[in-house]
Design an enzyme around this catalytic site. Sequence first.
Site, short mmCIF file in Angstrom:
data_model
loop_
_atom_site.label_atom_id
_atom_site.label_comp_id
_atom_site.label_asym_id
_atom_site.label_seq_id
_atom_site.Cartn_x
_atom_site.Cartn_y
_atom_site.Cartn_z
N ALA A 194 -20.53 21.06 -11.79
CA ALA A 194 -19.32 20.49 -11.16
C ALA A 194 -18.35 20.08 -12.26
O ALA A 194 -17.86 18.95 -12.30
CB ALA A 194 -19.69 19.29 -10.29
N VAL A 196 -14.95 21.66 -14.82
CA VAL A 196 -13.58 22.09 -14.52
C VAL A 196 -13.57 23.44 -13.79
O VAL A 196 -12.88 23.61 -12.78
CB VAL A 196 -12.76 22.19 -15.83
CG1 VAL A 196 -11.30 22.13 -15.52
CG2 VAL A 196 -13.13 21.08 -16.78
N ILE A 197 -14.35 24.40 -14.29
CA ILE A 197 -14.35 25.73 -13.65
C ILE A 197 -14.97 25.65 -12.26
O ILE A 197 -14.44 26.22 -11.29
CB ILE A 197 -15.10 26.76 -14.53
CG1 ILE A 197 -14.34 26.96 -15.84
CG2 ILE A 197 -15.28 28.09 -13.79
CD1 ILE A 197 -14.97 27.94 -16.80
N HIS A 456 14.83 8.42 -8.05
CA HIS A 456 14.29 8.13 -6.73
C HIS A 456 14.83 9.14 -5.73
O HIS A 456 16.02 9.44 -5.77
CB HIS A 456 14.70 6.72 -6.29
CG HIS A 456 14.28 6.41 -4.88
ND1 HIS A 456 12.97 6.12 -4.56
CD2 HIS A 456 14.98 6.36 -3.71
CE1 HIS A 456 12.88 5.90 -3.25
NE2 HIS A 456 14.09 6.04 -2.71
P1 FAD Z 1 -10.04 32.84 -26.37
O1 FAD Z 1 -8.96 32.65 -25.38
O2 FAD Z 1 -11.43 32.92 -25.90
O3 FAD Z 1 -9.64 34.15 -27.18
C1 FAD Z 1 -10.43 34.69 -28.17
C2 FAD Z 1 -10.10 36.16 -28.31
O4 FAD Z 1 -10.72 36.65 -29.48
C3 FAD Z 1 -10.59 37.04 -27.18
O5 FAD Z 1 -9.59 37.93 -26.79
C4 FAD Z 1 -11.78 37.77 -27.77
O6 FAD Z 1 -11.97 39.05 -27.19
C5 FAD Z 1 -11.32 37.90 -29.20
N1 FAD Z 1 -12.40 38.08 -30.18
C6 FAD Z 1 -13.51 37.34 -30.34
N2 FAD Z 1 -14.20 37.75 -31.41
C7 FAD Z 1 -13.51 38.80 -31.92
C8 FAD Z 1 -13.72 39.66 -33.02
N3 FAD Z 1 -14.77 39.52 -33.83
N4 FAD Z 1 -12.79 40.62 -33.24
C9 FAD Z 1 -11.72 40.78 -32.44
N5 FAD Z 1 -11.48 39.99 -31.40
C10 FAD Z 1 -12.36 39.01 -31.14
N6 FAD Z 1 -7.59 25.78 -20.67
C11 FAD Z 1 -6.47 25.06 -20.42
O7 FAD Z 1 -5.91 24.44 -21.33
N7 FAD Z 1 -5.92 25.03 -19.17
C12 FAD Z 1 -6.49 25.69 -18.13
O8 FAD Z 1 -5.97 25.63 -17.01
C13 FAD Z 1 -7.66 26.44 -18.36
N8 FAD Z 1 -8.24 27.13 -17.37
C14 FAD Z 1 -9.34 27.88 -17.63
C15 FAD Z 1 -9.94 28.56 -16.57
C16 FAD Z 1 -11.07 29.31 -16.81
C17 FAD Z 1 -11.70 30.08 -15.65
C18 FAD Z 1 -11.61 29.41 -18.12
C19 FAD Z 1 -12.82 30.26 -18.39
C20 FAD Z 1 -11.04 28.73 -19.16
C21 FAD Z 1 -9.91 27.95 -18.92
N9 FAD Z 1 -9.30 27.21 -19.94
C22 FAD Z 1 -8.18 26.46 -19.68
C23 FAD Z 1 -9.82 27.23 -21.32
C24 FAD Z 1 -9.01 28.21 -22.17
O9 FAD Z 1 -9.06 29.48 -21.59
C25 FAD Z 1 -9.56 28.24 -23.58
O10 FAD Z 1 -9.60 26.93 -24.12
C26 FAD Z 1 -8.70 29.12 -24.46
O11 FAD Z 1 -8.61 30.43 -23.97
C27 FAD Z 1 -9.26 29.16 -25.89
O12 FAD Z 1 -8.40 29.92 -26.68
P2 FAD Z 1 -8.90 30.68 -27.99
O13 FAD Z 1 -7.73 31.43 -28.48
O14 FAD Z 1 -9.59 29.73 -28.88
O15 FAD Z 1 -10.02 31.68 -27.47
P1 NAD Z 2 -17.62 21.92 -18.13
O1 NAD Z 2 -18.19 21.40 -19.38
O2 NAD Z 2 -16.30 21.44 -17.67
O3 NAD Z 2 -18.62 21.64 -16.92
C1 NAD Z 2 -19.95 22.09 -16.90
C2 NAD Z 2 -20.73 21.22 -15.94
O4 NAD Z 2 -21.98 21.82 -15.76
C3 NAD Z 2 -20.98 19.82 -16.48
O5 NAD Z 2 -20.63 18.87 -15.50
C4 NAD Z 2 -22.46 19.82 -16.80
O6 NAD Z 2 -23.07 18.55 -16.62
C5 NAD Z 2 -22.97 20.82 -15.78
N1 NAD Z 2 -24.23 21.46 -16.17
C6 NAD Z 2 -24.62 21.90 -17.40
N2 NAD Z 2 -25.83 22.49 -17.32
C7 NAD Z 2 -26.19 22.45 -16.02
C8 NAD Z 2 -27.33 22.91 -15.30
N3 NAD Z 2 -28.34 23.55 -15.92
N4 NAD Z 2 -27.39 22.69 -13.96
C9 NAD Z 2 -26.36 22.06 -13.32
N5 NAD Z 2 -25.27 21.60 -13.95
C10 NAD Z 2 -25.19 21.80 -15.28
O7 NAD Z 2 -17.67 23.52 -18.28
P2 NAD Z 2 -17.01 24.68 -17.43
O8 NAD Z 2 -16.59 24.20 -16.08
O9 NAD Z 2 -17.92 25.82 -17.56
O10 NAD Z 2 -15.70 24.98 -18.24
C11 NAD Z 2 -15.78 25.30 -19.62
C12 NAD Z 2 -14.60 24.77 -20.35
O11 NAD Z 2 -13.46 25.57 -20.04
C13 NAD Z 2 -14.21 23.36 -19.93
O12 NAD Z 2 -14.92 22.39 -20.64
C14 NAD Z 2 -12.77 23.33 -20.32
O13 NAD Z 2 -12.70 23.00 -21.67
C15 NAD Z 2 -12.32 24.75 -20.10
N6 NAD Z 2 -11.55 24.83 -18.84
C16 NAD Z 2 -10.43 24.09 -18.72
C17 NAD Z 2 -9.72 24.12 -17.55
C18 NAD Z 2 -8.49 23.26 -17.41
O14 NAD Z 2 -8.01 22.80 -18.42
N7 NAD Z 2 -7.97 23.06 -16.21
C19 NAD Z 2 -10.14 24.91 -16.48
C20 NAD Z 2 -11.31 25.63 -16.65
C21 NAD Z 2 -12.00 25.60 -17.84
#
Ligand code: FAD
Ligand code: NAD
Length: 479
Positions: A194, A196-197, A456
């Site tokens: 439970a 963020v995702i 407002h």
């Molecule tokens: P990434 O976005 O993971 O990018 C890394 C890139 O590097 C990828 O394209 C990968 O293919 C590439 N790569 C890796 N290794 C290599 C290699 N050796 N050679 C070439 N390419 C490589 N964050 C928010 O702030 N707001 C949100 O609303 C939000 N929503 C999210 C929803 C979901 C479903 C998920 C999964 C994540 C969400 N996040 C959100 C988190 C956010 O996506 C990540 O924090 C962010 O993308 C991290 O950026 P990054 O550039 O570090 O890595």
């Molecule tokens: P998360 O860390 O937000 O949540 C994972 C949850 O899974 C935690 O509450 C944890 O206690 C629980 N958990 C871990 N192991 C478990 C198990 N074996 N059984 C049941 N529950 C378990 O991770 P996420 O939702 O996978 O998202 C990953 C990261 O992506 C987030 O931490 C966030 O940094 C980023 N993200 C951000 C946004 C946003 O900014 N709106 C949206 C999506 C993802």
Amino acid sequence: MSEKFDVIVIGAGPAGYVAAIRAAQLGLKTACVDAFTGKDGKQALGGTCLNVGCIPSKALLDSSRQFWNIAHNFPVHGISVDNPKVDMATFIGRKDKIVKQFTGGIGQLFKANKVTAFYGKGKLLGRGKDGGNEVEITGSDGARQTISAANVILASGSVPIELPFAKFDGKAIVDNAGALDFTEVPKRLGVIGAGVIGLELGSVWKRLGAEVTIIEALPEFLAAADADIAKIAAKEFAKQGLSIKLNAKLNKAEAKKDGVHLTYTDKDGEQSLVVDKLLVAVGRRAYTDGLLAENAGVKLDERGRIVVDEHNHTGVDGVWAIGDAVRGPMLAHKGSEEGVAVAEWIAGKAGHINYDTIPWVIYTEPEIAWAGKTERELKDAGIPYKVGTFPFAAIGRAVAMNEAVGQVKMLAHAETDRLLGVHMVGPGVSELIAEAVVTMEFKGSAEDLARIVHAHPTLSEAVHEAALSVDKRAIHKGN
Ligand code: FAD
Ligand code: NAD
């Protein structure tokens, strides 16, 4: 002879592509290497965020919210719609179009800024004969080339954590990418985690009619958020029909013909559940597979993250790391800010990033947003504080919108009045949090916010009133 650059960035997510653009803006000859392949089989820049994270999840949250409103909000306004339906091809297709627009947009920005994009897997080899840091690129056809630069920025991001007893199969047991691409609404959706995702994507499918059960290992709901805010959010999610089981440990998930069979243990012992799809969202891990040659010298910590100092330097001359691959919150804007700061440090400028004011937003309904310390963190640190709160129920605009749920909670230092934390749950708080961040960045006080004129009727009046409430002088509620 390998092609030479000033900066090579490995990874084109929000950390890497932003670092590359900023480096190029500063006059550095920059390359960016990325291996992500889009749905069309071609290179898709933008990393997790643009392809399978922030952007597609928000697209589906918005679409599903429109559908939910028809049944749950329209009638209050006197509007009725008979038999609304969702066309899944359009629902998912709209999301895919937005993703393509933005991933393509990064390509255009690279061109405009003269960043050279390489498509392939990058590996840091270490120092070459000419003293530069060498990066080997392996294309999808296996062809290899080596490029080099004085500075390499590692921005390889993160991937979902896989549970050994609930392995992803891409069909019934999926990660975030799978849950963004269901071809029909699952009748029963199970979610592990439970976080963020789990909450965001669980909400998407709940709004379209899925029966959603979320299994969370911790006894406390949204432990990272302020406890008062988490409590309000939990109540609202329960009203929407999201079933969240806390203190529940998944033992096994097995995909069978009639669905995914789960067993988990909660306070009442072992339970079983059958769902049509299972989303496992238990966190993400830094991704460094194949990134570093054995003698590259870059260290990983106990959680597999690249070790960096406060300037995101790895300790290896000219090698930096940013984003999800290093310590700190896994947020797109955190990675982007690190990217800008590192590019500026490389160019000899004064880069800056303040980890104390990074905002968190959860895009559920109601939205949840915060910045700074929670009440518990202040208590544990022995910092004296004052609290101000204000409910959206007393905000005219929120009531007019039929979204008068939640509150703004403000924490200020008891003696100096300096703003230490702002926590919100309610309508539009993903935008309202910016005001709190700016105030904290400027080391402002609750009184500063209380003295600022707010329009407002707007939702931002809740921020104003919460600031007044810190000093027990809110106008539209008892103090
Ligand atoms: P990434 O976005 O993971 O990018 C890394 C890139 O590097 C990828 O394209 C990968 O293919 C590439 N790569 C890796 N290794 C290599 C290699 N050796 N050679 C070439 N390419 C490589 N964050 C928010 O702030 N707001 C949100 O609303 C939000 N929503 C999210 C929803 C979901 C479903 C998920 C999964 C994540 C969400 N996040 C959100 C988190 C956010 O996506 C990540 O924090 C962010 O993308 C991290 O950026 P990054 O550039 O570090 O890595
Ligand atoms: P998360 O860390 O937000 O949540 C994972 C949850 O899974 C935690 O509450 C944890 O206690 C629980 N958990 C871990 N192991 C478990 C198990 N074996 N059984 C049941 N529950 C378990 O991770 P996420 O939702 O996978 O998202 C990953 C990261 O992506 C987030 O931490 C966030 O940094 C980023 N993200 C951000 C946004 C946003 O900014 N709106 C949206 C999506 C993802």
